[in-house]
Design an enzyme around this catalytic site. Structure first.
Site, PDB file in Angstrom:
ATOM      1  N   ARG A 487      31.936  14.674 -26.191  1.00 32.93           N
ATOM      2  CA  ARG A 487      31.843  13.011 -26.122  1.00 32.93           C
ATOM      3  C   ARG A 487      32.529  12.676 -24.689  1.00 32.93           C
ATOM      4  O   ARG A 487      33.195  13.570 -23.976  1.00 32.93           O
ATOM      5  CB  ARG A 487      32.013  12.467 -27.253  1.00 32.93           C
ATOM      6  CG  ARG A 487      33.529  12.490 -27.644  1.00 32.93           C
ATOM      7  CD  ARG A 487      33.839  11.904 -29.001  1.00 32.93           C
ATOM      8  NE  ARG A 487      35.140  11.937 -29.411  1.00 32.93           N
ATOM      9  CZ  ARG A 487      35.626  12.242 -30.650  1.00 32.93           C
ATOM     10  NH1 ARG A 487      34.816  12.292 -31.456  1.00 32.93           N
ATOM     11  NH2 ARG A 487      36.745  12.068 -31.072  1.00 32.93           N
ATOM     12  N   GLU A 489      35.599  12.390 -23.743  1.00 30.77           N
ATOM     13  CA  GLU A 489      37.056  12.281 -24.303  1.00 30.77           C
ATOM     14  C   GLU A 489      37.561  13.490 -23.576  1.00 30.77           C
ATOM     15  O   GLU A 489      38.108  13.624 -22.656  1.00 30.77           O
ATOM     16  CB  GLU A 489      37.037  12.177 -25.707  1.00 30.77           C
ATOM     17  CG  GLU A 489      38.614  11.976 -26.293  1.00 30.77           C
ATOM     18  CD  GLU A 489      38.850  11.501 -27.631  1.00 30.77           C
ATOM     19  OE1 GLU A 489      39.694  11.289 -28.215  1.00 30.77           O
ATOM     20  OE2 GLU A 489      37.754  11.057 -28.327  1.00 30.77           O
ATOM     21  N   ASP A 496      46.499  17.617 -31.864  1.00 25.22           N
ATOM     22  CA  ASP A 496      45.615  18.589 -32.272  1.00 25.22           C
ATOM     23  C   ASP A 496      46.178  20.012 -31.902  1.00 25.22           C
ATOM     24  O   ASP A 496      46.272  21.023 -32.587  1.00 25.22           O
ATOM     25  CB  ASP A 496      44.473  18.576 -31.830  1.00 25.22           C
ATOM     26  CG  ASP A 496      43.545  17.152 -31.681  1.00 25.22           C
ATOM     27  OD1 ASP A 496      44.312  16.229 -31.565  1.00 25.22           O
ATOM     28  OD2 ASP A 496      42.467  17.438 -31.968  1.00 25.22           O
ATOM     29  N   TRP A 548      52.283  13.987 -32.979  1.00 19.72           N
ATOM     30  CA  TRP A 548      51.602  14.200 -31.649  1.00 19.72           C
ATOM     31  C   TRP A 548      52.759  14.636 -30.499  1.00 19.72           C
ATOM     32  O   TRP A 548      52.553  15.717 -30.047  1.00 19.72           O
ATOM     33  CB  TRP A 548      50.779  12.945 -31.236  1.00 19.72           C
ATOM     34  CG  TRP A 548      49.448  12.721 -31.674  1.00 19.72           C
ATOM     35  CD1 TRP A 548      48.344  13.097 -31.022  1.00 19.72           C
ATOM     36  CD2 TRP A 548      48.921  12.728 -33.076  1.00 19.72           C
ATOM     37  NE1 TRP A 548      47.112  13.003 -31.870  1.00 19.72           N
ATOM     38  CE2 TRP A 548      47.568  12.684 -33.068  1.00 19.72           C
ATOM     39  CE3 TRP A 548      49.861  12.405 -34.202  1.00 19.72           C
ATOM     40  CZ2 TRP A 548      46.936  12.692 -34.338  1.00 19.72           C
ATOM     41  CZ3 TRP A 548      48.966  12.327 -35.365  1.00 19.72           C
ATOM     42  CH2 TRP A 548      47.667  12.489 -35.459  1.00 19.72           C
ATOM     43  N   GLU A 760      35.504  17.661 -36.766  1.00 16.04           N
ATOM     44  CA  GLU A 760      36.376  16.665 -36.667  1.00 16.04           C
ATOM     45  C   GLU A 760      36.866  16.243 -37.907  1.00 16.04           C
ATOM     46  O   GLU A 760      37.950  15.667 -38.326  1.00 16.04           O
ATOM     47  CB  GLU A 760      36.164  15.596 -35.565  1.00 16.04           C
ATOM     48  CG  GLU A 760      37.104  14.492 -35.401  1.00 16.04           C
ATOM     49  CD  GLU A 760      36.655  13.576 -34.607  1.00 16.04           C
ATOM     50  OE1 GLU A 760      37.591  12.647 -33.881  1.00 16.04           O
ATOM     51  OE2 GLU A 760      35.550  13.232 -34.084  1.00 16.04           O
TER      52      GLU A 760
END
Length: 906
Positions: A487, A489, A496, A548, A760
């Site tokens: 997509r 992104e 991740d 993150w 996802e």
């Protein structure tokens, strides 16, 4: 055969066995790579492996020699370095210590070793490395741009130049980079085999160049060089908000070719104002949206000598900085596996669709015959909907569409250049004639990491899960660890990457891959120490999120454990420290309550959101847990790097952080304010609770799991540690039950729905065939594949000792589950291949183990007593070189050296 002949055969066999019994040196690496190009370090680190059929073999000494030509190397003359015999067992990261290395030069090297029996190996087969440009002052090329006004759609520009080579060429080395992406040709042949070079870094801080040995492409006489540029990450559409021109709006080329002639003289061909520019058949190319190639616009022979470029424009020389130029230290993106159609079908809506059987990242090559101007388009998608029609909504704005316009000459072939797609299915429109499988192939693209790990077991669904984990990694390790590849992104999401990092180190050698990317993490780190959501940071919003940003500490420490590279840890230490100091600066009383947090991203929510069963974990609790975790990892790094003052400082800080966690988020009887699986998993995995309350916390975790009929409810941050915590606290059976669940939410649910990569969302496709929200529903998103780490390190039991990282010290501790009858993992380390495989046979357990030369291992054999264990049919007391060192929780603990071992226990 005569008696004499038999004796001769036996003698030959004996000599062969003796040759293998003698230690051999193989798998020579320079800076973690085999025969790399572009090494800019003055003291590159050399590594090798030892092979022997004997047990308990260690290296006791080595000798290295290096030369600039093979003849000198083999004769031992005119050496750039001869280490002499060095008494050491070090066989990984031995620094070159010879003459100063020259730029653009090939260095050949070999090594021999002595073992602990006093035997010396033969010299290894020679290997080599090619140095890079080494110093910014060695760049004599100039940045050039096109000399014409660009058209709408920004077609890919072409640059060319003829040059002469008056003498016989001994070596030709090209140094190339671009603002954008490029493909270079010399005399009509592509330079190298990389795709999408110079790849993606924090371009404002670090722009990579590539080094190529092009000796075979350059001939004596007239030559030509041609280079095509594409927008790529530099100025193309990047991110999910339509961003373009993030790093600049104009493409540019930097090219330098160094010729060394047989007589020793040199010549240099560089990009300057003598070059010409034009456009060609690539009329449009965007990473997200695809490529349009008009074959009618091809300029035949444009990169060969003698081409008439009189109608081409000149170029514009630009004074762009070269100070940010760095060599490429990680593996390039290359074309890898090829897939053929498994089915050609017509959908209910009438579309012609090809199924390649595997969700992959790359592109499709097509053969086609037709008339000039015929237009064939290929639209890529991951899934079909429940009716069997093409489903594109989850791509958001990404078009993923390649278009080929024919020139009308016989059979034509199309392959994209400056884009890629994430897909399993393609919709083909405008194809003249019948779709035939032999006219279509799909090729995977990813960073050319060596596959190092394998895992197989008695359950085929789990084996497919392992397949999906590895293909999720392949597709999303395209130069940076992206979240998804399809997509609009495809960004280097830090959460991740940290969740999956340890799993990644098992499946592929990601040492150089993460080394490069973590440098970008440090480069894009904010001045206050905060770390962005994505790296390279194209969002530029100044925000951070717990779990993150912690990739700044998790990433380096994980790579250190997996590869034992102290230099990488030292390189990232200030970044690690900066992140922890940032949290401290925005904390109050050592309690971090962040302004923003993604929380336990994509945690379990039931289909009925009003059921009260959604597993919502307090975001500040998560933040405090990762604050403690990052501080602990910083302490570990400081200990390794002998920074004692920092050890003392941050050990006190960690005590305060844990105290604040208990005060804020735990009741006096040990209950957490969030009763979710993620809350207990993080508290237990990061040792945040008082020791006397940990067992009851583990029980609360299990009770929660049972509340959901033994299903997980964790999101991105809790999932990696869930089964580890269960096994650690004696609930291995529950961990196995979670692994083996087949209905939502579980790891195997997507497998039962036909997944070939990791999704996802736990329920990307619902049981009735409908989809989760299309705005965020990738079917190739590797984070939940972090269960792989538990499969490898716990089920199969292969781990490294923290005090002897990089598998110099090995631990084998398999955890047997009722649901499997056998499981086996293999891992290629820098020392050799580690194997652990167990199998239940009747009332016995067989455990086969293989330990590389020059390492030691502690093996935990599942058994109640030493007397219940044999090795190769012998009682352990009768096995030479093997020592029983204890008994622990149903294991007999054995210390041993290299070799293959066959244990059996009741």
């Amino acid at each position: 055969m005569s008696k004499k002949g038999i004796l001769l055969v036996l003698a030959i066999q004996f000599i062969g066995l003796m040759a293998f019994a003698q230690v051999q040196v193989t798998n020579l690496l320079v800076e973690n790579r085999m025969e790399p190009a572009g090494i800019d370090k003055q003291a590159p680190r050399l590594s090798w492996q030892l092979l022997s059929s004997k047990r308990n073999v260690m290296q006791t000494a080595y000798e290295i020699r290096v030369a600039t030509d093979l003849k000198s190397l083999e004769k031992g003359n005119n050496l750039s370095w001869n280490s002499g015999k060095i008494n050491s067992e070090q066989s990984v990261y031995v620094p070159y210590s010879g003459d100063e290395l020259l730029p653009g030069t090939t260095y050949y090297w070999q090594v021999r070793a002595w073992d602990n029996q006093g035997k010396r190996s033969k010299w290894s087969e020679p290997s080599h490395w090619l140095t890079g440009i080494k110093d910014v002052d060695n760049w004599k090329a100039q940045w050039i741009q096109v000399g014409f006004e660009e058209e709408e759609g920004r077609p890919s520009p072409l640059f060319r130049k003829d040059f002469s080579s008056a003498k016989k060429v001994k070596q030709a080395v090209a140094f190339i980079t671009a603002k954008g992406v490029y493909e270079a040709e010399i005399n009509g042949q592509k330079v190298g085999d990389a795709c999408l070079a110079p790849f993606w870094t924090s371009y404002n801080e670090r722009l990579q160049y590539q080094t190529y040995d092009v000796t075979e492409l350059v001939k004596q006489g007239t030559n030509a060089v041609g280079v095509t540029l594409g927008s790529g990450w530099y100025r193309g559409n990047i991110g999910f908000s339509g961003q373009v021109n993030v790093y600049g709006s104009e493409l540019a080329l930097l090219f330098q070719l160094e010729l060394t002639y047989e007589d020793g003289s040199k010549e240099r061909i560089v990009s300057d104002d003598s070059w010409k520019s034009s456009t060609g058949p690539i009329v449009y190319a965007e990473l997200y949206h695809g490529e349009t190639y008009d074959a009618r616009l091809e300029k035949a022979g444009w990169s060969t000598p003698g081409y008439d470029d009189s109608a081409w424009s000149g170029v514009e020389v630009k004074d762009y900085s070269k100070d940010i130029l760095i060599t490429t230290e990680n593996e390039p993106i290359r074309k890898k596996e090829v897939f053929h159609p498994v089915e050609i079908l017509t959908t209910p809506e009438g579309d012609q669709v090809i199924d390649f059987g595997q969700n992959l990242v790359g592109w499709v090559q097509m053969k086609v015959s037709g008339n000039a101007g015929d237009q064939v388009s290929i639209t890529h998608t991951e899934v079909l909907d429940k009716d069997g029609n093409v489903y594109l909504e989850s791509l958001r704005s990404a078009k993923q569409k390649n278009t080929f316009i024919l020139k009308g000459e016989s059979v034509e072939e199309f392959e994209p250049h400056f884009t890629w797609q994430g897909f399993r299915f393609i919709k083909v429109e405008g194809y003249p004639g019948e779709l035939k499988p032999e006219n279509f192939t799909a090729t995977a693209l990813y960073s050319d990491m060596e596959q190092t790990g394998s895992f197989v077991c008695s359950d085929e669904l789990v084996n497919q899960l392992q397949h999906n984990i590895q293909w999720g990694q392949r597709g999303n390790f395209l130069d940076v660890p992206t979240d998804c590849p399809q997509r609009d992104e495809r960004l280097g999401w830090t959460g991740d990457a940290q969740a999956f990092a340890r799993t990644a180190t098992f499946n592929f050698r990601v040492h150089s891959f993460f080394d490069k990317w973590l440098k970008d993490v440090a480069a894009d780190q904010y001045d206050n120490g905060g770390v962005p959501f994505v790296v390279p940071d194209v969002l530029r919003n100044g925000q951070v999120s717990p779990g993150w940003a912690d990739v700044a500490t998790v990433g380096p420490w994980t790579m250190y454990l997996a590869y034992g590279d102290k230099d990488l840890l030292a390189q990232q230490y200030e970044s690690m420290k900066g992140w922890v100091n940032y949290i401290s600066s925005v904390s109050s009383d050592d309690l971090w309550k962040p302004d923003f947090s993604f929380g336990d991203w994509l945690f379990y929510r039931p289909f009925d959101d009003n059921s009260g069963m959604s597993a919502v974990t307090d975001k500040s609790l998560i933040a405090q847990a990762f604050y403690a975790h990052s501080t602990q990892l910083l302490i570990h790094a400081a200990q390794v790097l002998n920074k004692q003052d920092d050890v003392t400082k941050y050990e006190q800080l960690l005590k305060n952080i844990k105290h604040s966690f208990v005060q804020e988020y735990m009741t006096p009887n040990g209950k957490l304010v969030s009763g979710t699986q993620t809350a207990y998993v993080l508290a237990l995995n990061f040792d945040l609770l008082p020791e006397d309350l940990r067992e009851q916390a583990a029980k609360r975790l299990v009770d929660n799991i049972r509340t959901y009929n033994t299903h997980l409810t964790t999101g991105f941050l809790g999932t990696p540690y869930l089964c580890h915590v269960l096994s650690r606290f004696g609930y291995n059976d529950v961990a196995y039950e979670l692994l083996m669940q087949k209905n939502y939410p579980s790891w195997l649910y997507p497998v039962t729905m036909g997944a070939t990569t990791i999704w996802e969302r736990w329920d990307g496709i619902k049981p009735d065939g409908t989809f989760q929200t299309p705005g965020m529903n990738s079917f190739n998103h590797y984070a939940y594949g972090a269960i792989g780490d538990w499969m490898y390190r716990v089920v199969a039991g292969i781990d490294t000792e923290a005090e002897n990282p990089g598998y110099k010290g090995i631990q084998i501790k398999p955890h047997i589950g009722d649901q499997l009858s056998h499981a086996k993992a293999e891992l290629k380390t820098y020392y050799g291949t580690v194997v652990s495989g167990w199998e239940k046979v009747g009332d016995k357990l067989k455990l086969n183990v293989s330990i590389p030369v020059n390492t030691n291992a502690i093996v935990y054999v599942p058994a109640s007593a030493t007397s219940a264990v044999t090795e190769s049919g012998k009682q352990l007391a009768d096995v030479s070189g093997l020592e029983v060192v204890g008994h622990e929780d149903g294991y007999v603990v054995v210390k041993l050296g290299s070799g293959a071992y066959q244990f059996e226990s009741n």
